[in-house]
Design a protein around this motif. Structure first.
Motif: not given
Length: 468
Positions: A240, A266, A268, A285, A289, A292
């Motif tokens: 993420s 992804t 965010i 979130l 995942c 980060v």
């Protein structure tokens, strides 16, 4: 990966005390190593100027002149009276042999200057600013054509790796016994040229002892090559990327991560952004995942969400704006956290941790000092201090990445690095191994870029990573 030392005097003394070698024998090996390099690169009768100081670095140069005498057109420039016992001995030998010894550059022909200039003025022990005469001499040497060789350390680089006035600009540095940290300050990169290590009477593996500083090279990269055939996108992690006010930074990081093996990426974001079809986006979130990336172009809003994300027990890369926010303190000494500040951001981090309050200039003059200070206090946090030679620390060990390129001095390339590190974290790499491999891949991509170095873009770096 090679060992690096702050000071090798203790290693020299160990050779004398433990292995029965003498100071003179060490010096002869130093001179012989330079001789072998010159013989391997230059044909007979080339003109060689060896500039020798008053101490043992100068003595190395005088011994080199003796070894080259008759095969090459050798001159020794001795601008100061020799002082050390070894320098006096080597000077006597060279004089008896008939080596051409001069005390000023003016006697050399300007029309056909030396083919090779060897700097043996000060070496690794410089602990003062250069006087005006030495500055003028180095400036004149730098202005002359010819292949330039530095003996041990280019003159003008002091013990901290600083160049306070002027330094010798070498094409190659032949450093004696082992690598020294002062060769890898950011400023030193414009003076050292290529660096090779000379053995001094024993093999390097015997000469060296334990250290907590290591030099990385391209062989240390561990690319996320896919070996297992029975796999799916979830097998390679779900990253993420938190997209902030400057959306481009997060999108660049996401693209880099996808190119470096993350199975899912992804972004965010609170409002929809334009991303490639293979990049997902949401405002929350995802629970599944595995890493980060946060901080790139974030701005100073969304404090509650940032704190919530940082509190998640998940691997993280923290970059950019978060180094100016006290929330950064919540992740220090946590497992699987990587910090990637540039110098100004690192100064902010040092201030917030109450470790030091310094300027960027003070940091750049003492990068190893302040990275070690941080490492001692936060040994479980992986730190990558960006620079011409990036410094990575974890568990009180420092890794130097010397492969950095000025082509990377462009907006967005740091966001690529964040994405590369985050991709490896998502795939299960440890924080330190992810940082080492991503940093090397980042630099190697830039080095391999086939066009003019001023034209490199973040997407070029990403494309280059794909073909390592």
């Amino acid at each position: 990966m090679q060992k690096v030392f702050d000071d090798v005097h203790a290693l020299d003394k160990r050779c004398v005390d433990k292995f029965g070698l003498s100071e003179e024998l060490l010096m002869e090996h130093a001179a012989a190593s330079m001789m072998q390099y010159i013989r391997g690169k230059f044909s007979n009768n080339e003109k060689i100027l060896i500039v020798c100081g008053a101490g043992n670095n100068g003595a190395d140069g005088i011994a080199l002149a003796r070894l080259l005498y008759s095969q090459y057109d050798v001159s020794i420039l001795v601008p100061y009276h020799v002082k050390s016992a070894m320098a006096k001995l080597q000077y006597k030998r060279a004089n008896l042999l008939g080596v051409n010894i001069i005390d000023t550059l003016s006697v050399l022909s300007l029309e056909h200057g030396p083919d090779v200039i060897v700097d043996c003025l000060f070496g690794s022990g410089l602990n003062r600013d250069l006087d005006d005469e030495s500055q003028r001499l180095l400036t004149r040497l730098n202005s002359r054509c010819g292949h330039k060789i530095a003996c041990d350390i280019p003159s003008g680089i002091n013990k901290q790796g600083q160049v306070t006035t002027v330094g010798f600009c070498a094409d190659i540095t032949i450093t004696m016994g082992a690598l020294k940290t002062q060769l890898y300050s950011d400023v030193a990169k414009d003076y050292t040229g290529n660096i090779i290590v000379s053995d001094l009477g024993v093999h390097r593996s015997i000469y060296e002892t334990a250290t907590n500083t290591f030099l990385l090279d391209s062989a240390d990269i561990k690319l996320p090559l896919r070996i297992k055939q029975n796999s799916h996108k979830g097998s390679f992690g779900h990253l993420s990327v938190i997209v902030g006010n400057k959306t481009g930074a997060g999108i660049i990081a996401a693209e880099a991560a996808f190119a470096f093996g993350a199975g899912l990426v992804t972004v965010i974001t609170e409002q929809e952004v334009n991303v490639p079809y293979h990049i997902m986006q949401t405002s929350i979130l995802p629970e599944n995942c595995t890493a980060v990336a946060i901080g790139m172009g974030l701005g100073h809003d969304r404090k509650a969400q940032v704190k919530q994300i940082l509190n998640r027990d998940i691997a993280k890369v923290v970059d950019a704006d978060l180094f100016h926010n006290d929330v950064i303190l919540t992740v220090l000494n946590s497992e699987n956290v990587v910090l990637t500040p540039h110098p100004k951001e690192f100064c902010s981090l040092l201030k917030r941790t109450k470790l030091a309050e310094i300027t960027v200039v003070e940091l750049q003059n003492n990068r190893f000092k302040y990275v070690r200070l941080f490492a001692v206090n936060y040994p479980q946090t992986v730190l990558l201090l960006k620079g011409a030679n990036s410094l990575i620390t974890y568990n009180n060990i420092i890794y130097i990445n010397p492969l950095g390129s000025n082509a990377l001095s462009k907006g967005g390339t740091g966001d690529v690095l964040t994405g590369l590190i985050a991709a490896l974290l998502a795939q299960g790499y440890s924080a330190v191994n992810a940082t080492i491999t991503a940093s090397l891949a980042h630099c190697m991509s830039a080095t391999n870029y086939p066009k003019n170095n001023y034209s490199l873009t973040p997407m070029d770096v990403i494309e280059g990573v794909k073909v390592l």
